[in-house]
Design a protein around this motif. Structure first.
Motif, short mmCIF file in Angstrom:
data_model
loop_
_atom_site.label_atom_id
_atom_site.label_comp_id
_atom_site.label_asym_id
_atom_site.label_seq_id
_atom_site.Cartn_x
_atom_site.Cartn_y
_atom_site.Cartn_z
N TRP A 10 0.93 -1.28 0.10
CA TRP A 10 -0.37 0.12 0.15
C TRP A 10 0.25 1.18 0.27
O TRP A 10 0.72 2.31 0.18
CB TRP A 10 -0.93 0.17 1.29
N HIS A 18 -3.75 3.09 1.77
CA HIS A 18 -4.80 2.24 1.66
C HIS A 18 -5.83 2.01 1.23
O HIS A 18 -6.26 3.02 1.38
CB HIS A 18 -4.64 1.65 3.52
N HIS A 24 -7.01 1.65 6.88
CA HIS A 24 -5.46 3.22 6.46
C HIS A 24 -6.05 4.19 8.39
O HIS A 24 -4.70 4.53 8.80
CB HIS A 24 -6.99 4.54 5.65
N SER A 36 -2.17 -2.97 8.78
CA SER A 36 -2.69 -2.72 7.41
C SER A 36 -1.92 -2.95 6.94
O SER A 36 -2.21 -2.74 5.01
CB SER A 36 -3.64 -1.61 7.25
#
Length: 83
Positions: A10, A18, A24, A36
């Protein structure tokens, strides 16, 4: 959000991009174990492992392939119980 995790899929121009708002918000910038992140080095290892397995399977005869298939099918239920 600025992030220097170059292993994260990402990460774009040192920024966390993201695709979901939840991802995010959960992101921890500048860490390799960001909850994440999808790490491209892990993805490369997975693809390498897949290619190695395919190469090994290509060298097997039909009897061995049937035995491998039976083993995987028999143990698939065990994997569901672990996760």
């Amino acid at each position: 959000m600025n992030c220097n995790n170059n292993h994260c899929l990402w990460n774009n121009f040192d920024t966390c991009c993201h695709e979901s708002e939840e991802g995010h918000l959960n992101a921890v910038p500048d860490t390799l174990d960001c909850p994440s992140s999808l790490r491209n080095d892990f993805q490369e290892q997975l693809f390498t492992l897949r290619d190695e397995c395919a190469e090994l399977l290509n060298k097997r005869n039909m009897r061995e392939l049937i035995a491998i298939f039976s083993f995987i099918k028999k143990n698939k239920g065990n994997i569901d119980k672990i996760t």
